[in-house]
Design a protein around this motif. Structure first.
Motif, short mmCIF file in Angstrom:
data_model
loop_
_atom_site.label_atom_id
_atom_site.label_comp_id
_atom_site.label_asym_id
_atom_site.label_seq_id
_atom_site.Cartn_x
_atom_site.Cartn_y
_atom_site.Cartn_z
N GLU A 96 0.84 -1.21 0.00
CA GLU A 96 0.00 0.00 0.00
C GLU A 96 0.88 1.25 0.00
N LYS A 97 0.62 2.16 -0.94
CA LYS A 97 1.44 3.38 -1.06
C LYS A 97 1.03 4.42 0.00
N ARG A 98 -0.27 4.51 0.22
CA ARG A 98 -0.76 5.53 1.17
C ARG A 98 -0.33 5.20 2.59
N LYS A 99 -0.17 6.25 3.37
CA LYS A 99 0.17 6.06 4.79
C LYS A 99 -0.99 5.32 5.48
N PHE A 100 -0.64 4.38 6.34
CA PHE A 100 -1.64 3.62 7.08
C PHE A 100 -2.33 4.54 8.08
N SER A 101 -3.64 4.75 7.93
CA SER A 101 -4.36 5.57 8.91
C SER A 101 -5.51 4.75 9.47
N PRO A 102 -5.24 4.04 10.57
CA PRO A 102 -6.23 3.13 11.14
C PRO A 102 -7.48 3.87 11.61
N HIS A 103 -8.65 3.28 11.39
CA HIS A 103 -9.91 3.91 11.78
C HIS A 103 -11.01 2.86 11.78
N VAL A 104 -12.14 3.22 12.38
CA VAL A 104 -13.34 2.38 12.36
C VAL A 104 -14.42 3.16 11.62
#
Length: 194
Positions: free
Chosen positions: A121-129
Motif C-alpha cells: 500500500e502506497k498511502r500512509k496507514f491511517s487506522p480507523h473504524v
C-alpha cells in the motif's frame, strides 16, 4: 471461488460495538449516508486484499500462522473524525491510535502479502473504524460550533487477535471471519498448535 474479496482487520469488542452503535444513532439525527456499517462489521482494516484464489489464501494463512506477532495490547480509539469535506464528509469514522504494536501488525501483514504477490500500500496507514460512508445529506456534527462531547470521547480496547475476512457484499452483516490470528501471550508464535 476467486470472486470473493478479502481483507485483514481487527474486530471490535462488544463494548466498543455498543458505544459506536450509539454514536451512529446520534449521527443519524444530523446526517444521511448510503452505507451505515452494521455493528457486527465494525473493524479496523489492516490491509484490503481484494479478490483472492484459494491457494493464495492458504499461503497467507500459513505465513500469518508462522509469524512472530506482538503480544496482546491496549489500543486507544477516538475521537470521531472524517475523510473528505469537513461539513459533509464522505466517510465518518472513529480515529484509532497508531500504536507501535498496531504498526508491527500492519508491517507484518504488508510483508507477508508482498511475498505472496500483493502490492504494498502506497498511502500512509491511517487506522480507523468506519461508522458511515457515501454521504447523501446533512451537516457533520463535528462542524458544529459546539461539538457533542460523545463524539470527542476516547476509548481503550484490548486487542488480542486479528482476522482474515471474506466480504459478502449483498448480505448484512457482510464480513465473515475465515481465519483468526490470536496474539501470543508471553511470547512465542501465535496460531500454532503443538
Amino acid at each position: 471461488m476467486g470472486d470473493h474479496h478479502y481483507f485483514i482487520g481487527i474486530p471490535l469488542s462488544n463494548a466498543m460495538r455498543d458505544e459506536f452503535t450509539a454514536l451512529q444513532q446520534l449521527l443519524k439525527q444530523d446526517m444521511s449516508y448510503k452505507n451505515w456499517t452494521h455493528p457486527e462489521d465494525f473493524h479496523i482494516t489492516v490491509k484490503f486484499l481484494g479478490a483472492c484464489a484459494n491457494p493464495v489464501l492458504e499461503t497467507i494463512k500459513q505465513q500469518l500462522m508462522g509469524y512472530l506477532w506482538p503480544q496482546p495490547f491496549e489500543l486507544s480509539l477516538g475521537p470521531a473524525d472524517t475523510f473528505g469535506k469537513h461539513e459533509h464528509p464522505r466517510v465518518f469514522h472513529i480515529s484509532v491510535e497508531s500504536s507501535s504494536a498496531l504498526m508491527m501488525i500492519h508491517e507484518g501483514v504488508e510483508q507477508i502479502c508482498e511475498q505472496t504477490g500483493f502490492v504494498r500500500e502506497k498511502r500512509k496507514f491511517s487506522p480507523h473504524v468506519t461508522l458511515a460512508k457515501k454521504w447523501i445529506d446533512g451537516l457533520s456534527p463535528l462542524a458544529a460550533e459546539e461539538v457533542d462531547s460523545r463524539f470527542m470521547r476516547r476509548y481503550l480496547m484490548d486487542i488480542d487477535r486479528f482476522c482474515l475476512y471474506r466480504v459478502h457484499p449483498q448480505q448484512s452483516p457482510k464480513y465473515e471471519v475465515v481465519y483468526e490470528v490470536r496474539l501470543p501471550r508471553g511470547g512465542g508464535v501465535g496460531g500454532t498448535v503443538n
